[in-house]
Structures are given as structure tokens and as C-alpha cells.
Design a protein around this motif. Structure first.
Motif, short mmCIF file in Angstrom:
data_model
loop_
_atom_site.label_atom_id
_atom_site.label_comp_id
_atom_site.label_asym_id
_atom_site.label_seq_id
_atom_site.Cartn_x
_atom_site.Cartn_y
_atom_site.Cartn_z
N SER A 342 0.82 -1.22 0.00
CA SER A 342 0.00 0.00 0.00
C SER A 342 0.85 1.27 0.00
O SER A 342 0.43 2.30 -0.50
CB SER A 342 -0.88 0.02 1.25
OG SER A 342 -0.07 0.05 2.41
N GLY A 343 2.02 1.18 0.63
CA GLY A 343 2.82 2.39 0.81
C GLY A 343 2.21 3.33 1.84
O GLY A 343 2.58 4.50 1.90
N ALA A 392 -6.02 -9.95 1.93
CA ALA A 392 -4.83 -10.81 1.96
C ALA A 392 -3.94 -10.49 0.76
O ALA A 392 -4.37 -10.53 -0.38
CB ALA A 392 -5.26 -12.27 1.91
N SER A 393 -2.69 -10.22 1.04
CA SER A 393 -1.75 -9.84 -0.01
C SER A 393 -1.22 -11.09 -0.70
O SER A 393 -0.74 -12.02 -0.05
CB SER A 393 -0.60 -9.07 0.65
OG SER A 393 0.22 -8.51 -0.33
#
Ligand code: F6R
Length: 590
Positions: A342-343, A392-393
């Protein structure tokens, strides 16, 4: 953590615009939702607990040119309609939505109580419209009242406020993301781009300590502290609307797992000179530190093995939330590499502050261009995974690992070999992710779905993948899954293994395969139901899921069937894999 979206401009369907747009930000929070629309009879507020995706947008199809909306991930106060945002001023003419925490809300609440305000929620947010109202009573125009109120708030937050009489929308940012979408028909202000991408791909980033004010015709950026005007440039976003849509897939998680057929090749499509410059920076740094949170941290752990095995170069790996403890080891010549999808992750941003305070340089490996992490860093490499909507990434992890493997090859002066390996791996993944493969994993999930405990082992670069697989399974299926380094089991956890306990061994074709087979055999001897995820079958496996042999890229390949297994376990156990309980994507609080 909480999704914010506001619109003001020429359109008369503002209410529907913000509700529809927020459905694209639901990954940020989904315990409750709320909308405020300016109507001829005043500000109309609708809010409730539950998911905004189940709200019928048609109910907001009345004429409205100024609206704001919110999806909540509760921090202060339980999940109730009263605690849902927006919150109104006492006179009902100001509506506010908020992301983050007003840390001094209790003191402000006590002060406001003495001034005759009553509170209907347990949130920290409710003090915000009241403080703005107080400033307006003191004679300040709405935007200035918002600015002055913000000077009283402690903590990291983003606030969006609208005012009925002036028709103004004001946004302020101190730590939590907010982006302006500049449309031909007005201004869109949201926590993330997918909220408004179907209306405009031209954006202006609001920086920390800045506010914007707009009446729908023009927009002004100001410094919150001084009120002085700031100039902003417009940026064109490269993501497309389609990339952020589910298409024919039942869930975003499955779509994003399948995206890995292409996303790894996109991650590898980096400028050679930029990668070589990063490798040079690592080579000359007095200490390189890799940090991230959760899944991104596991990518960093895998990268530690890449740097060691491929480039024989030492790097330090740390969870971003623990990085403060490393500040003694930092020098101006140190290099911090922060990894974040996401940063916007608060702990990652804090790690950057810690490094900067020591004069160290920061490289960001992020997915979201223009994100806070990217703007705070000295250099950025984008992983180009496209929007990741499931909490969930998945594809971000393999993109992060691919970029770091590429850097490791560049460090060995073999960038071309790294690129070739990763492109070949991408083709192998494309072949692997066929319907029969997914069915096979679904069948394994069906066999183990009723078990509440599951153990995963891996050695070397498969150890972080065992940890990552456990995170994936925990967060979407709520099965108690734990990952271990293969050799660790006999130091304690093996006591948990009983007849039939599902255990998964992650293996490659490498120097630790023999040791891993021994570790898996130890589990088998205690009655484990053993699932092998490996290029080669072994007689000890009760179930075997073949993975292609990808050399140094093996952990990137191995983790993908584990993502599918987590997805299948969630679906077969009746859970929504896209919106796991208690979680939200983009963790903007520490
Ligand atoms: C797990 C997951 C989280 C994130 C973590 C960091 O599936 O998604 O563990 O990896 O919250 O988020 P980013 O990468 O956005 O900094």
C-alpha cells in the motif's frame, strides 16, 4: 484502515458516486458505513453497521452535488450505528468522516462537555465536528475553522468535512492517506485511487500537514500550520479501471492469485540502470536494512536468503514495527529498503523517519505509486502488480520478492541472468495455474478443512514462505496455522502432532532438500497427514502437489499453491476470503 470518499462539483448524483466509489475501498474497513449528502432540506445522513457492498446505491439517487462517505474499521467504540461515521456538528450543518485517531480526544471531550455538547457515540471522531463548530462560532469561515480545529488534534489522521451553507468540502491530512481526483465535473477526494478511478485518472496528492478546500469549481491546497497556499502538480495514474475489477472471478483474492500469471513479468520489467544503481547503493552502504510488515516482512525475509545465496551479501531484516530498536546501528551511509504494497503502513512510515533522522538513505519497493512511503523515500521501485483489493496480499508478495531477487542478481553483476530466470518462472507459473491444478488443491482443502490446527515447515528460503503460508491460512480461513523452520520442530512444536494432524512441507530441489525430507519424516513418524509441495514426489507424502523447478525463484513458485489452499480453505469453510474478520488492508495506525 477506514475508507473515506467525498465529492463536490457539477454532478447531481453525488450520493451515488460516493457510495459506489466506497464499494471499491471496502478493503480498508467493513464493519460499518455511512453517507452524508447535502439536500435542499439540509444534510441527510444514513449509516449502519455491516458492509457497504450490500447497500443499494439507488437509495442515494436523489439530487446532491456535495457528499461524503466512510467505511469503518473500528478503533474507538464498538461496531454500532451510532459509532459509524459521518458525525455531525450540534447544529447539524457540518458532517465529518475520519481515518486515524485523535489521540487527545478525551481531553477535548471533557472541554466540549462543559460547553454544552453532548456525545452520542463512543468515538474519538465526534469531537471533530464540535471543535469545528466552536471555531465557526468564533467567527471563522468553514475552511479556516477546520484548519484551526486541526491544530488542536494530536495524532495521525485524515479528515473530510462538509458544510451545508457554504457548500464547501475540506480535507486535512496528517499521516493517513488522502488523494484528490481532478475530474472535468468536479473534485473527488478519497483515501485511495480505486474510489474515483472510473471518473478520473488525474490526481493531486495531499501531503502530510496539508489541507484542501473546494467548492466544486476550484481547489486550494494550504499548509495546515500556517494557512499559506501551496501549489500542486497534477499526476496521471497508470492503473486501469479493469485492473481493479473482479471480472468473472468469485473473489478478488482468487483473481489476484491468478494475476500472478502476468504480474511477476511486470515486476521484472524494471529499468536496468535503476536496478544496477540500487545494487551499487547496497554494495557501498554501511549496512542495508530490509523492513516491512506482515506479508511484506516475509518478502524481506525471503530476500535475505536471495542476497545470501545469490549474491553472498549480508543484509539485515526486521519487522518495520521493531525497527526503532535498530537506530543505534544506523549511520548516514546506511541504506534502508522498505517494502510495502500500500505504501501507507504506519510502522513502515515510522521506520523511514527513524532512518532519516540518522541521515540514512531510503529505497521504497511499493505497489501504489504516489503513496506516502514512496514520497517519503529517496528512491522508489514500483512492483507494477496493479491494484490489490483483497485484504490478503498475494500478487504483491511475489512482485516484491521478484524485484528483490532481481536486485540480488544485479549485486552479483548478473542482472540479465536474474531477468531471464524470473521471466522463465513467470511462464512456469502461467502453466501451473490451470483449472486442474486449482481443482487438485481444492480436493486437498476438502480433506483438511475440518481440522483446526495445521503446521507448515520449510527450510532456507522456504522458511519465510512457511510463515507467510500460515498468515494466509490464518487470516482468511481462521484455521490455526503455524509455520516453522523444518529443524525447529524437534525443539518443541513436534509435541503438538497427533495422528492425522495436517502438516505441509515446502520443498525445492536444493541443498536443504535432504534435511527437509528428514524433518518431514519426523512429522510422519508422529502420525501427521503429510502434504508435500515440491518438484519431486516422495514416498512419505500422503498428498503431493507438484511445483515446477525454478531454481533461486523457487519460493516465489512454492507460495502460490499455498495462497490457493488458503483461499480454498476459506471458501470451503464458508468464510469471505476478501474481507476477513478484524482485518483491513492498509494499516495506517501503529
Ligand atoms: C497479509 C497482509 C498484511 C500486509 C501488511 C503490510 O495478507 O496483507 O500482512 O502485508 O499489513 O501491508 P503493506 O504491504 O501495505 O505495507
Amino acid at each position: 484502515m477506514c475508507g473515506i470518499f467525498g465529492y463536490t462539483g457539477k454532478r447531481s448524483d453525488g450520493g451515488s458516486v460516493v457510495v459506489d466509489g466506497l464499494k471499491n475501498l471496502e478493503y480498508r474497513g467493513y464493519d460499518s458505513w455511512g453517507v452524508a449528502c447535502k439536500t435542499p432540506s439540509g444534510i441527510s445522513v444514513s449509516k449502519d453497521i455491516g458492509k457497504i457492498s450490500s447497500v443499494d446505491t439507488k437509495q442515494f439517487s436523489y439530487s446532491c452535488c456535495l457528499a461524503l462517505a466512510h467505511t469503518r474499521w473500528a478503533t474507538h467504540g464498538g461496531v454500532t450505528p451510532e459509532n459509524a461515521h459521518p458525525h455531525l456538528s450540534k447544529d447539524g450543518t457540518i458532517a465529518v468522516v475520519h481515518n486515524g485517531i485523535v489521540e487527545n480526544h478525551e481531553a477535548l471531550r471533557l472541554e466540549l462537555l462543559t460547553k454544552g455538547y453532548t456525545f452520542v457515540s463512543q468515538t474519538d471522531t465526534e469531537v471533530i465536528p464540535y471543535c469545528i463548530e466552536e471555531e465557526m462560532k468564533a467567527g471563522h469561515a468553514f475552511p479556516e475553522a477546520v484548519r484551526r480545529a486541526c491544530l488542536r488534534f494530536h495524532g495521525r489522521y485524515a479528515i473530510l468535512a462538509m458544510h451545508e451553507a457554504s457548500g464547501m468540502l475540506v480535507a486535512t491530512r496528517t499521516g493517513s492517506p488522502l488523494i484528490v481526483g481532478v475530474g472535468e465535473d468536479g473534485y473527488y477526494i478519497a483515501s485511495d485511487i480505486p474510489a474515483f478511478i472510473e471518473h478520473t485518472r488525474t490526481v493531486q496528492y495531499i501531503d502530510d500537514g496539508e489541507m484542501v478546500e473546494t467548492d466544486g469549481n476550484s481547489i486550494q491546497f494550504r499548509d495546515i500550520l500556517t494557512g499559506t497556499e501551496r501549489q500542486k502538480r497534477e499526476v496521471r495514474i497508470t492503473w486501469t479501471v479493469e485492473q481493479g475489477q473482479k471480472g468473472d472471478f468469485p473473489h478478488f483474492m482468487l483473481k489476484e492469485i491468478m494475476d500472478q500469471k502476468e504480474s511477476i513479468a511486470r515486476a521484472v520489467n524494471q529499468d536496468d540502470d535503476a536496478i544496477r544503481a540500487v545494487a551499487e547503493a547496497i554494495r557501498s552502504a554501511k549496512g542495508t536494512f530490509l523492513v516491512g510488515c506482515g506479508t511484506a516482512h516475509k518478502a524481506c525475509m525471503a530476500a535475505e536468503y536471495f542476497f545470501s545465496v545469490v549474491a553472498e551479501h549480508h543484509v539485515n531484516v526486521c519487522s518495520a514495527g521493531e525497527f526503532k530498536l535498530y537506530h543505534h546501528f544506523l549511520q548516514p551511509e546506511s541504506l534502508l529498503i522498505v517494502v510495502s504494497q500500500s505504501g501507507e503502513t504506519a510502522d513502515v512510515l515510522e521506520a523511514i523517519s527513524v532512518a532519516k533522522a540518522k541521515g540514512a538513505k531510503v529505497l521504497a519497493i511499493v505497489n501504489v505509486e504516489g503513496s506516502s512511503v514512496s514520497r517519503a523515500a529517496d528512491y522508489t521501485l514500483l512492483i507494477n502488480a496493479g491494484p490489490e483489493r483483497a485484504v490478503a496480499s498475494t500478487k504483491a508478495l511475489t512482485g516484491q520478492m521478484s524485484v528483490m531477487l532481481l536486485i540480488a542478481y544485479a549485486l552479483k553483476h548478473a542482472l540479465h541472468d536474474g531477468k531471464t530466470l524470473l521471466l522463465e518462472t513467470s511462464a512456469l507459473i502461467n502453466d501451473m495455474l490451470n483449472p486442474r491444478y486449482v481443482e487438485r488443491i481444492a480436493a486437498i482443502a476438502a480433506k483438511i478443512k475440518s481440522h483446526e490446527d495445521l503446521y507448515i515447515i520449510g527450510k532456507s528460503w522456504h522458511y519465510p514462505m512457511a510463515l507467510e503460508s500460515a498468515i494466509k491460512i490464518q487470516e482468511v480461513s481462521y484455521v490455526h496455522a503455524e509455520g516453522f523452520a523444518g529443524g525447529e520442530l524437534k525443539h518443541g512444536p513436534i509435541a503438538l502432532i497427533e495422528t492425522g494432524t495436517p502438516c505441509i512441507a515446502l520443498l525445492g530441489n536444493d541443498e536443504v532438500t535432504g534435511d527437509m525430507i528428514n524433518n518431514a519424516t519426523e512429522l510422519k513418524a508422529r502420525g501427521a497427514m503429510l502434504i508435500g509441495i515440491a518438484p519431486e514426489r516422495n514416498a512419505i507424502f500422503d498428498e503431493w502437489l507438484k511445483t515446477p523447478d525454478a531454481g533461486a525463484a523457487q519460493p516465489i513458485v512454492t507460495v502460490i499453491p499455498m495462497q490457493i489452499l488458503a483461499y480454498e480453505l476459506a471458501v470451503q469453510r464458508g468464510k469471505d476470503p476478501d474481507m476477513p474478520r478484524n482485518l483491513a488492508k492498509s494499516v495506517t495506525v501503529k
